[in-house]
Design a protein around this motif. Sequence first.
Motif, PDB file in Angstrom:
ATOM      1  N   TRP A 112      -6.962   2.152  -6.527  1.00  0.00           N
ATOM      2  CA  TRP A 112      -6.982   3.424  -5.796  1.00  0.00           C
ATOM      3  C   TRP A 112      -8.372   3.631  -5.206  1.00  0.00           C
ATOM      4  CZ3 TRP A 112      -3.169   7.235  -5.058  1.00  0.00           C
ATOM      5  CH2 TRP A 112      -3.634   8.428  -4.469  1.00  0.00           C
ATOM      6  N   LYS A 113      -8.460   3.757  -3.866  1.00  0.00           N
ATOM      7  CA  LYS A 113      -9.724   4.013  -3.174  1.00  0.00           C
ATOM      8  C   LYS A 113      -9.602   5.294  -2.360  1.00  0.00           C
ATOM      9  CE  LYS A 113     -10.966  -0.873  -2.561  1.00  0.00           C
ATOM     10  NZ  LYS A 113     -11.322  -1.929  -1.567  1.00  0.00           N
ATOM     11  N   GLN A 114     -10.628   6.158  -2.515  1.00  0.00           N
ATOM     12  CA  GLN A 114     -10.573   7.429  -1.797  1.00  0.00           C
ATOM     13  C   GLN A 114     -11.975   7.962  -1.578  1.00  0.00           C
ATOM     14  OE1 GLN A 114      -8.102  10.376  -3.659  1.00  0.00           O
ATOM     15  NE2 GLN A 114      -8.149  11.758  -1.901  1.00  0.00           N
ATOM     16  N   PHE A 132       0.656   5.693  -0.199  1.00  0.00           N
ATOM     17  CA  PHE A 132      -0.137   6.926  -0.069  1.00  0.00           C
ATOM     18  C   PHE A 132      -1.496   6.669   0.593  1.00  0.00           C
ATOM     19  CE2 PHE A 132       2.068   7.007  -4.251  1.00  0.00           C
ATOM     20  CZ  PHE A 132       3.135   7.820  -3.873  1.00  0.00           C
ATOM     21  N   LYS A 133      -1.663   5.602   1.326  1.00  0.00           N
ATOM     22  CA  LYS A 133      -2.889   5.227   2.037  1.00  0.00           C
ATOM     23  C   LYS A 133      -4.051   4.867   1.122  1.00  0.00           C
ATOM     24  CE  LYS A 133      -1.954   8.056   6.138  1.00  0.00           C
ATOM     25  NZ  LYS A 133      -2.480   9.104   7.053  1.00  0.00           N
ATOM     26  N   ASN A 134      -3.938   5.190  -0.156  1.00  0.00           N
ATOM     27  CA  ASN A 134      -5.057   4.951  -1.071  1.00  0.00           C
ATOM     28  C   ASN A 134      -4.753   3.959  -2.177  1.00  0.00           C
ATOM     29  OD1 ASN A 134      -5.195   8.344  -0.557  1.00  0.00           O
ATOM     30  ND2 ASN A 134      -7.000   7.111  -0.045  1.00  0.00           N
ATOM     31  N   THR A 144      -3.179   0.480  -3.651  1.00  0.00           N
ATOM     32  CA  THR A 144      -2.762  -0.883  -3.328  1.00  0.00           C
ATOM     33  C   THR A 144      -2.310  -1.581  -4.606  1.00  0.00           C
ATOM     34  OG1 THR A 144      -4.339  -1.036  -1.488  1.00  0.00           O
ATOM     35  CG2 THR A 144      -3.461  -3.099  -2.362  1.00  0.00           C
ATOM     36  N   THR A 149       0.843  -1.195   0.000  1.00  0.00           N
ATOM     37  CA  THR A 149       0.000   0.000   0.000  1.00  0.00           C
ATOM     38  C   THR A 149       0.877   1.244   0.000  1.00  0.00           C
ATOM     39  OG1 THR A 149      -1.749  -1.158   1.199  1.00  0.00           O
ATOM     40  CG2 THR A 149      -1.825   1.245   1.214  1.00  0.00           C
TER      41      THR A 149
END
Length: 374
Positions: free
Chosen positions: A90-92, A35-37, A39, A33
Amino acid sequence: YTHTAYSPIEGPDNNPSLLNRLSSFSTLFGEATFFKNLTIKTQLGINYNTLQQENYLMPGSNLAGILGYNQKADAGNRDFSYVFTNTANWKQVIGDVHSVNVLVGQEFTKNAFYSYSLTGRGMPTGSVTTIDNAGSPQAVNSTKSDWSLLSYFGNLIYDFDKKYFVTLTGRRDGSSRFGANKRYANFWAVGLTWDVTKESFFKSNLINELKLRTSIGTAGTVPTALYDNLGTYALTTKYNDAPAAVPNRLPNPDLTWETSKSIDVGVDFSILKNRLSGTFDIYRRKTDDLIYPKNVSLGTGFSNYTSNIGSLENKGFEISLNGTVYKDKNLNVNLFASYTYNTPKFKKLYVNNEDQTLSKFVEGEAPFTYYLTR
């Protein structure tokens, strides 16, 4: 003994049938992972199966005496597949109301299959079980095949405040089952959903769920056979007691994907505290480049070859209902009903009325329309 003189009590002992199967399903993956977003994931899936069979009609057995011969038959296969997948996801969530999920990836699938069978008669004794001791070899067969599929894909899912949903999908696939000239094809889809019950103006004690949705997109179908795109020779013939090759299939380097384009509009609903729920869909699906044998002149030495022959349209609707008749802490009673109406029709064919049987493909008619004489 039965009326045929066979003994079902003696049979299982002196006519044994053995089967050994070994299957392995494995998945290995690694992910990281950023930038926290974001994977990044790599995954390898493996499916390995083996099968071994032995069927023995022993010398001196009751059934061997009835048939007039004893026989040993061995068979088996080995099936190996793997799927190698690489994705970036990318999840945000932005401002508590905007949710974005983007996925891009690549995938490669490979399969290899091998099978064999051999039979021999005239075994010397019941304790000898290997076919090399048979007095009369009968048949030996083996088969090998393989295929592969390469895919690139992307997917975007967006929703606003859990009320409005948008899905965008795109992919490019290439299959070894198609001709060298048209092995790859592109597919896409767009989907929209509106959850009406989440709107501030919606107030109802009767309706618990009400979603309106629509979608449009394309999908592809591969032929069942693995090598219909290739011109092949059969090596099972002899000439002057020497191996010979004879033409077995016509090539089609332009064989390509059977592509369907679908448009769908639907409703999902639930009422009476979710005791009655259902869906309703109306759709239109047009399939182009239908994969089917195409007839050729018998003067070529063949009757047909696999090709893309035309277009077929399906229109109709589907409705399903699910109701809870009775419910308490110990018992639930549910009833389910569904109804589907579909009208297929050929829109285009490479030639009209070509099949040589009573059921024919005809433009403007459903598949396999029957034509009978009076």
